[in-house]
Design a protein around this motif. Structure first.
Motif, PDB file in Angstrom:
ATOM      1  N   GLY A  11     -35.872   9.401 -20.120  1.00  0.00           N
ATOM      2  CA  GLY A  11     -35.359  10.722 -19.786  1.00  0.00           C
ATOM      3  C   GLY A  11     -33.945  10.681 -19.250  1.00  0.00           C
ATOM      4  N   ARG A  12     -33.230   9.581 -19.490  1.00  0.00           N
ATOM      5  CA  ARG A  12     -31.860   9.455 -18.987  1.00  0.00           C
ATOM      6  C   ARG A  12     -30.962  10.494 -19.655  1.00  0.00           C
ATOM      7  NH1 ARG A  12     -29.871   3.307 -19.310  1.00  0.00           N
ATOM      8  NH2 ARG A  12     -28.349   4.084 -17.785  1.00  0.00           N
ATOM      9  N   PRO A  13     -29.989  11.040 -18.925  1.00  0.00           N
ATOM     10  CA  PRO A  13     -29.052  11.999 -19.525  1.00  0.00           C
ATOM     11  C   PRO A  13     -28.271  11.363 -20.680  1.00  0.00           C
ATOM     12  CG  PRO A  13     -28.880  12.027 -17.135  1.00  0.00           C
ATOM     13  CD  PRO A  13     -29.734  10.840 -17.485  1.00  0.00           C
ATOM     14  N   VAL A  14     -27.895  12.172 -21.655  1.00  0.00           N
ATOM     15  CA  VAL A  14     -27.182  11.686 -22.834  1.00  0.00           C
ATOM     16  C   VAL A  14     -25.880  10.997 -22.437  1.00  0.00           C
ATOM     17  CG1 VAL A  14     -25.990  12.380 -24.954  1.00  0.00           C
ATOM     18  CG2 VAL A  14     -28.203  13.406 -24.371  1.00  0.00           C
ATOM     19  N   THR A  15     -25.147  11.601 -21.511  1.00  0.00           N
ATOM     20  CA  THR A  15     -23.874  11.005 -21.083  1.00  0.00           C
ATOM     21  C   THR A  15     -24.095   9.637 -20.457  1.00  0.00           C
ATOM     22  OG1 THR A  15     -22.936  13.195 -20.706  1.00  0.00           O
ATOM     23  CG2 THR A  15     -21.818  11.333 -19.659  1.00  0.00           C
ATOM     24  N   GLU A  16     -25.119   9.510 -19.656  1.00  0.00           N
ATOM     25  CA  GLU A  16     -25.415   8.230 -19.015  1.00  0.00           C
ATOM     26  C   GLU A  16     -25.770   7.172 -20.051  1.00  0.00           C
ATOM     27  OE1 GLU A  16     -28.894   6.504 -16.101  1.00  0.00           O
ATOM     28  OE2 GLU A  16     -28.044   8.483 -15.620  1.00  0.00           O
ATOM     29  N   ILE A  17     -26.544   7.543 -21.053  1.00  0.00           N
ATOM     30  CA  ILE A  17     -26.903   6.611 -22.120  1.00  0.00           C
ATOM     31  C   ILE A  17     -25.663   6.191 -22.905  1.00  0.00           C
ATOM     32  CG2 ILE A  17     -28.121   6.421 -24.338  1.00  0.00           C
ATOM     33  CD1 ILE A  17     -30.344   8.124 -23.133  1.00  0.00           C
ATOM     34  N   ALA A  18     -24.771   7.132 -23.163  1.00  0.00           N
ATOM     35  CA  ALA A  18     -23.554   6.821 -23.919  1.00  0.00           C
ATOM     36  C   ALA A  18     -22.750   5.730 -23.235  1.00  0.00           C
ATOM     37  CB  ALA A  18     -22.711   8.077 -24.094  1.00  0.00           C
ATOM     38  N   PHE A  19     -22.508   5.890 -21.947  1.00  0.00           N
ATOM     39  CA  PHE A  19     -21.698   4.899 -21.233  1.00  0.00           C
ATOM     40  C   PHE A  19     -22.476   3.599 -21.009  1.00  0.00           C
ATOM     41  CE2 PHE A  19     -19.411   8.815 -20.098  1.00  0.00           C
ATOM     42  CZ  PHE A  19     -18.120   8.430 -20.437  1.00  0.00           C
ATOM     43  N   ALA A  20     -23.798   3.686 -20.837  1.00  0.00           N
ATOM     44  CA  ALA A  20     -24.599   2.485 -20.605  1.00  0.00           C
ATOM     45  C   ALA A  20     -24.686   1.607 -21.842  1.00  0.00           C
ATOM     46  CB  ALA A  20     -26.003   2.873 -20.146  1.00  0.00           C
ATOM     47  N   THR A  21     -24.465   2.180 -23.017  1.00  0.00           N
ATOM     48  CA  THR A  21     -24.537   1.399 -24.258  1.00  0.00           C
ATOM     49  C   THR A  21     -23.160   0.998 -24.785  1.00  0.00           C
ATOM     50  OG1 THR A  21     -24.758   3.497 -25.471  1.00  0.00           O
ATOM     51  CG2 THR A  21     -26.778   2.281 -24.981  1.00  0.00           C
ATOM     52  N   GLY A  22     -22.128   1.163 -23.977  1.00  0.00           N
ATOM     53  CA  GLY A  22     -20.818   0.614 -24.323  1.00  0.00           C
ATOM     54  C   GLY A  22     -19.802   1.582 -24.873  1.00  0.00           C
ATOM     55  N   PHE A  23     -20.146   2.886 -24.971  1.00  0.00           N
ATOM     56  CA  PHE A  23     -19.176   3.869 -25.465  1.00  0.00           C
ATOM     57  C   PHE A  23     -18.288   4.340 -24.320  1.00  0.00           C
ATOM     58  CE2 PHE A  23     -22.562   3.932 -28.571  1.00  0.00           C
ATOM     59  CZ  PHE A  23     -21.886   4.000 -29.772  1.00  0.00           C
ATOM     60  N   HIS A  24     -17.013   4.594 -24.657  1.00  0.00           N
ATOM     61  CA  HIS A  24     -16.047   4.974 -23.633  1.00  0.00           C
ATOM     62  C   HIS A  24     -15.900   6.483 -23.485  1.00  0.00           C
ATOM     63  CE1 HIS A  24     -14.951   0.840 -23.022  1.00  0.00           C
ATOM     64  NE2 HIS A  24     -14.579   0.688 -24.284  1.00  0.00           N
ATOM     65  N   SER A  25     -16.512   7.241 -24.387  1.00  0.00           N
ATOM     66  CA  SER A  25     -16.449   8.699 -24.277  1.00  0.00           C
ATOM     67  C   SER A  25     -17.673   9.305 -24.933  1.00  0.00           C
ATOM     68  CB  SER A  25     -15.175   9.257 -24.931  1.00  0.00           C
ATOM     69  OG  SER A  25     -15.258   9.180 -26.342  1.00  0.00           O
TER      70      SER A  25
END
Length: 277
Positions: free
Chosen positions: A242-256
């Motif tokens: 249930g992690r927020p989309v933004t949190e998942i994006a940065f946790a998987t190596g994306f910068h934006s």
């Protein structure tokens, strides 16, 4: 054949074993009987798999499919130890997999074809890495492990008509282990800011030579391989956390968030929020 074989997972449907060759000299094994339908992922090494007049050149990065009820021998190609992850299936589960594999109808229906090799795709390698990492824990969530396995088996059955590309013996002995080590590093450190120069240095190659060899052996660039691992991990987290989309994006190596959303939509045909739904 001398080997360390460790049971990692066992259920009524299938089992998983870690196979590590311990032979001290190259040679050909005695005859071994195949009791169950199995799929072995070759993590390391190169060997000749001989069954019913067919000789398969098995090397790292390939899946070896084997029907039950036949004898085979294994011949070592060089002194690099072979390591495999072996998935063995019950007869009922093997029949279920067969019914879900349109690309494998020729293999299952041909009585003279007992084993085949299938090239792993980056997403299959990501799932295998996740499964192996999870099973190495002293305690692991069984449902998560089984879901990862179901995803892997499903993709294997849908993409099992892709055979291996031919490589020279020198390429398999020298370059394949280096490329496999880089792929494992990417799967373990995908959330870091990796560079082509750093990955090339791991392989003791120039960036140009490394990029060429990586593409030749994986059919994709190092950047695309890294992007695929990041997106597969993000898709898994979107579906199962249930992690927020933004949190998942940065946790998987994306910068934006914008880059993540655009890359996700391009690969999966839907925005990250759609994958979660």
């Amino acid at each position: 054949m001398e080997a360390d074989i460790r049971l990692m997972f066992d259920s009524p449907e299938y089992s998983i074993r870690d196979f590590r060759c311990r032979c001290t000299s190259c040679g050909v094994s005695g005859k071994e009987h195949q009791e169950h339908f199995s799929i072995a992922y070759i993590r390391k090494g190169n060997f000749r798999f001989n069954v019913f007049r067919n000789e398969l050149d098995a090397y790292s990065g390939l899946f070896l499919f084997c029907k039950p009820g036949y004898e085979h021998t294994v011949g070592h190609v060089h002194d690099l130890p072979d390591e495999c992850t072996i998935f063995s299936f019950s007869a009922a589960h093997a029949a279920l997999l067969e019914s879900q594999a349109p690309g494998l109808k020729g293999f299952f229906r041909n009585p003279d074809l007992h084993s085949i090799l299938v090239k792993a795709t980056p997403d299959m390698e990501y799932l295998h890495h996740r499964i192996l990492t999870l099973l190495e824990r002293p305690r692991f969530p069984q449902m998560e492990a089984e879901q990862l396995m179901a995803d892997l088996f499903g993709r294997l059955m849908n993409n099992a008509d892709k055979g291996p590309a031919p490589f020279s013996g020198r390429e398999i002995r020298h370059y394949m282990p280096l490329v496999e080590a880089v792929k494992i590093h990417i799967s373990t450190h995908f959330d870091e800011d990796l560079s082509l120069n750093a990955l090339a240095a791991m392989s003791h190659m120039s960036p140009y030579h490394f990029n060429r060899m990586f593409r030749q052996m994986t059919h994709t660039t190092p950047y695309r391989y890294l992007l695929n691992v990041r997106l597969q991990e993000a898709a898994w987290q979107l579906r199962h956390t249930g992690r927020p989309v933004t949190e998942i994006a940065f946790a998987t190596g994306f910068h934006s968030l914008e880059h993540f959303s655009a890359a996700f939509r391009k690969v999966f045909g839907k925005p990250p929020s759609g994958a979660r739904a």
